[in-house]
Design a protein around this motif. Structure first.
Motif, mmCIF file in Angstrom:
data_model
loop_
_atom_site.group_PDB
_atom_site.id
_atom_site.type_symbol
_atom_site.label_atom_id
_atom_site.label_comp_id
_atom_site.label_asym_id
_atom_site.label_seq_id
_atom_site.Cartn_x
_atom_site.Cartn_y
_atom_site.Cartn_z
ATOM 1 N N ASP A 265 -4.595 30.982 1.270
ATOM 2 C CA ASP A 265 -5.083 31.996 2.201
ATOM 3 C C ASP A 265 -6.599 31.947 2.296
ATOM 4 N N LYS A 266 -7.136 32.816 3.173
ATOM 5 C CA LYS A 266 -8.569 32.768 3.472
ATOM 6 C C LYS A 266 -9.416 33.048 2.243
ATOM 7 N N ASN A 267 -8.989 34.051 1.437
ATOM 8 C CA ASN A 267 -9.761 34.408 0.248
ATOM 9 C C ASN A 267 -9.795 33.243 -0.752
ATOM 10 N N GLU A 268 -8.651 32.574 -0.910
ATOM 11 C CA GLU A 268 -8.592 31.429 -1.830
ATOM 12 C C GLU A 268 -9.468 30.287 -1.332
ATOM 13 N N THR A 269 -9.493 30.115 -0.012
ATOM 14 C CA THR A 269 -10.344 29.079 0.564
ATOM 15 C C THR A 269 -11.816 29.360 0.314
ATOM 16 N N VAL A 270 -12.212 30.606 0.543
ATOM 17 C CA VAL A 270 -13.607 31.001 0.310
ATOM 18 C C VAL A 270 -13.977 30.820 -1.157
ATOM 19 N N GLU A 271 -13.064 31.220 -2.037
ATOM 20 C CA GLU A 271 -13.320 31.081 -3.471
ATOM 21 C C GLU A 271 -13.493 29.614 -3.860
ATOM 22 N N LEU A 272 -12.657 28.733 -3.289
ATOM 23 C CA LEU A 272 -12.741 27.309 -3.593
ATOM 24 C C LEU A 272 -14.041 26.715 -3.058
ATOM 25 N N VAL A 273 -14.409 27.103 -1.837
ATOM 26 C CA VAL A 273 -15.656 26.616 -1.244
ATOM 27 C C VAL A 273 -16.854 27.037 -2.086
ATOM 28 N N ASN A 274 -16.867 28.298 -2.521
ATOM 29 C CA ASN A 274 -17.973 28.793 -3.340
ATOM 30 C C ASN A 274 -18.026 28.076 -4.695
ATOM 31 N N PHE A 275 -16.849 27.784 -5.227
ATOM 32 C CA PHE A 275 -16.793 27.071 -6.513
ATOM 33 C C PHE A 275 -17.401 25.678 -6.374
ATOM 34 N N LEU A 276 -17.022 24.968 -5.337
ATOM 35 C CA LEU A 276 -17.548 23.620 -5.137
ATOM 36 C C LEU A 276 -19.044 23.640 -4.833
ATOM 37 N N ALA A 277 -19.489 24.695 -4.171
ATOM 38 C CA ALA A 277 -20.908 24.800 -3.824
ATOM 39 C C ALA A 277 -21.802 24.888 -5.059
ATOM 40 N N GLU A 278 -21.237 25.290 -6.171
ATOM 41 C CA GLU A 278 -22.012 25.360 -7.414
ATOM 42 C C GLU A 278 -22.492 23.982 -7.851
ATOM 43 N N PHE A 279 -21.828 22.944 -7.356
ATOM 44 C CA PHE A 279 -22.146 21.590 -7.797
ATOM 45 C C PHE A 279 -22.838 20.770 -6.712
ATOM 46 N N THR A 280 -23.424 21.462 -5.724
ATOM 47 C CA THR A 280 -24.078 20.767 -4.609
ATOM 48 C C THR A 280 -25.090 19.741 -5.092
ATOM 49 N N HIS A 281 -25.827 20.090 -6.141
ATOM 50 C CA HIS A 281 -26.862 19.189 -6.643
ATOM 51 C C HIS A 281 -26.596 18.754 -8.079
ATOM 52 N N ASP A 282 -25.312 18.736 -8.461
ATOM 53 C CA ASP A 282 -24.966 18.285 -9.809
ATOM 54 C C ASP A 282 -23.633 17.543 -9.800
ATOM 55 N N PRO A 283 -23.669 16.270 -9.414
ATOM 56 C CA PRO A 283 -22.412 15.500 -9.352
ATOM 57 C C PRO A 283 -21.755 15.302 -10.715
ATOM 58 N N LEU A 284 -22.531 15.342 -11.792
ATOM 59 C CA LEU A 284 -21.933 15.157 -13.116
ATOM 60 C C LEU A 284 -21.049 16.356 -13.478
ATOM 61 N N LYS A 285 -21.562 17.550 -13.317
ATOM 62 C CA LYS A 285 -20.744 18.737 -13.586
ATOM 63 C C LYS A 285 -19.553 18.793 -12.638
ATOM 64 N N PHE A 286 -19.747 18.364 -11.404
ATOM 65 C CA PHE A 286 -18.664 18.320 -10.428
ATOM 66 C C PHE A 286 -17.490 17.497 -10.955
ATOM 67 N N VAL A 287 -17.784 16.302 -11.487
ATOM 68 C CA VAL A 287 -16.714 15.414 -11.960
ATOM 69 C C VAL A 287 -15.935 16.069 -13.096
ATOM 70 N N TYR A 288 -16.628 16.754 -13.989
ATOM 71 C CA TYR A 288 -15.927 17.431 -15.086
ATOM 72 C C TYR A 288 -15.078 18.594 -14.575
ATOM 73 N N ALA A 289 -15.551 19.251 -13.495
ATOM 74 C CA ALA A 289 -14.879 20.474 -13.029
ATOM 75 C C ALA A 289 -13.800 20.234 -11.986
ATOM 76 N N ALA A 290 -13.875 19.128 -11.262
ATOM 77 C CA ALA A 290 -13.026 18.933 -10.079
ATOM 78 C C ALA A 290 -11.695 18.256 -10.362
#
Length: 495
Positions: A2-27
């Motif tokens: 749903d929309k809320n889950e989508t927004v939450e996922l987008v915001n979560f991924l945005a935390e790693f905009t400038h940190d690809p290393l943390k992204f790989v551990y989290a994604a």
């Protein structure tokens, strides 16, 4: 979702905009399912991701990453992580992924991306096909995407048009050693957008010791963050196979250097003159006693088109010098006059010109009373093991380098010598690739190399005498020929 889950996922991924290393551990679900025995990236992968992270803090320049490696180190996985990080953490990211062949791209690079996409936490936000990954938002499918595009010298638009002002661009070259220099140059043109995050990554086995991938680790190394990865240092590489290769080929062999150590070979697979041999002769100092006894030969390889140049060299025994290098040739008489001046100054025993674009120069010299020689690269070789004259004189030049030949400390000269490759033949006869073939690989015509090679095309003996001009402007040589500009004195004096 749903929309809320989508927004939450987008915001979560945005935390790693400038940190690809943390992204790989989290994604990705490390330690679970297919990844149950894995806890994250290898050290070399983490180092590259961290370097991108650190450079994104001040993205004033293009971020350039190059990795040369042996087999089985996980570079395809890293390519997949970079694609998923780049597209999912910055809105309207655009990118291109290419490889040495369409087969590599379609059967290895992209399938690895699809595998990691299936594990990716942000999978619902993107659609993946056999040739692209893009946003599921209908209004962004053309502006928020990364495409897999086989490279082609005849179709460079996909690389030339990759601009994305104020946003993010990612370009990935897989098996980069075999990607044409022309594609590298066109891709470079997409790196000019200001205030834009631009990441350019090149990966591959270091199969060639020429070309732009090689340059990333050598003359352009100040612009690239580079790593050369030994397959033995990676946890999941096939140690048994690697051990067998080393036992069979030897640790110092080019085979092991390329496929295990991540080092560039002394000689690429079809390279005619090895890097080692060309390096040994570059800028080497010789004593006069090593060459003064030999005849002086001046050679000219003319050029009329493109970025080619007209090269004039002089060789005396083991010593070679570059006398002139002109952008193309707009006037045969100017080149002929230059050759005549060099002939007189250095008391040359022979002047040899390439027949290809040299007939006008030769004719101008003949008008001036000069006895020069024309040589066709296509003429019959005096050695049956060589297909033609060009193959023969390059073979002779290679032998000259082995014997201790020295040429100027000139990068273009060096590139010319190591550039040409052989074309394998069933009969074993030596055939060099044509200049047209070299240009298809993005390499310029090896004019300086060809000019030096010309000096081996004819047997030349040293003249007994060579006088300076007398007050009448006459020159005397051992055969009593006399020369003066524009007039054949042999006829006048009956000599």
């Amino acid at each position: 979702m749903d929309k809320n889950e989508t927004v939450e996922l987008v915001n979560f991924l945005a935390e790693f905009t400038h940190d690809p290393l943390k992204f790989v551990y989290a994604a990705f679900p490390w330690g679970e399912g297919e990844l149950k025995d894995m806890d994250g990236p290898e050290k070399w992968q983490a180092d590259l991701l961290a370097d991108i992270r650190d450079k994104l803090k001040t993205p004033s320049e293009v971020i350039r990453e190059a990795v040369a490696s042996g087999h089985g180190i996980g570079k395809s996985a890293l390519v997949a992580w970079l694609i998923l990080w780049a597209i999912s953490t910055f809105e309207d990211t655009r990118g291109v992924v290419t490889a040495n062949t369409a087969t590599q791209l379609g059967t290895k690079t992209w399938p690895e991306l699809i595998k990691w996409y299936q594990r990716f936490i942000g999978k619902p936000l993107f659609t993946i096909t056999a040739t692209a990954i893009f946003s599921t938002e209908a209004d962004h499918q053309k502006t928020w995407r990364i495409d897999a595009i086989p490279w082609s010298d005849t179709n460079t638009e996909a690389f030339a048009g990759l601009h994305n002002q104020g946003k993010r661009i990612i370009v990935i070259f897989d098996e980069a050693s075999a990607i044409s220099n022309q594609i590298w140059e066109v891709a470079e043109g997409a790196m000019t957008d200001d205030n834009t995050e631009i990441i350019w990554c090149a990966f591959g086995n270091p199969t060639r010791n020429t070309g732009r991938f090689f340059d990333c680790f050598h003359r352009q190394r100040q612009y690239w963050y580079t790593q050369q990865i030994d397959s033995r240092t990676v946890r999941f590489s096939n140690k048994k196979t690697i051990k067998q290769w080393i036992e069979e080929w030897g640790l110092e062999s080019d085979f092991v250097k390329v496929r295990v150590l991540g080092q560039f070979p002394n000689s690429s697979e079809n390279q005619f003159i090895s890097t080692e041999l060309a390096t040994a002769g570059r800028g080497k100092h010789l004593n006069e006693a090593q060459y003064k006894f030999a005849p002086v030969i001046i050679c000219c390889d003319p050029a009329w088109s493109g970025g080619d140049a007209t090269a004039i060299i002089m060789r005396q025994g083991l010593a070679c010098s570059l006398l002139a290098n002109f952008p193309r040739n707009d006037n045969d008489f100017v080149i002929a006059q230059t050759l005549a001046q060099f002939e007189d100054r250095y008391k040359a025993d022979a002047v040899i010109i390439d027949l290809g674009y040299g007939t006008g120069i030769y004719s101008a010299g003949k008008t001036m009373g000069r006895s020069w020689m024309l040589v066709s690269f296509a003429e019959k070789s005096p050695d049956p093991d060589c297909l033609n004259m060009r193959a023969y004189i390059w073979k002779e030049m290679r032998e000259w380098l082995k014997q201790g030949g020295a040429y100027p400390d000139d990068q273009q000269f060096y590139d010319d010598l190591v550039g040409p490759e052989t074309k394998p033949r069933a009969d074993g006869v030596i055939q060099l690739e044509s200049k047209a073939d070299m240009k298809k690989r993005g390499l310029p015509s090896p004019n300086k190399g060809d000019a030096l090679a010309l000096s081996f095309s004819r047997h030349v003996t040293k003249k007994d005498t060579w006088s300076v001009p007398n007050k009448n402007g006459l020159y005397f040589a051992n055969n009593n020929q006399r020369y003066t500009p524009g007039y054949n004195l042999r006829k006048k004096y009956g000599r």
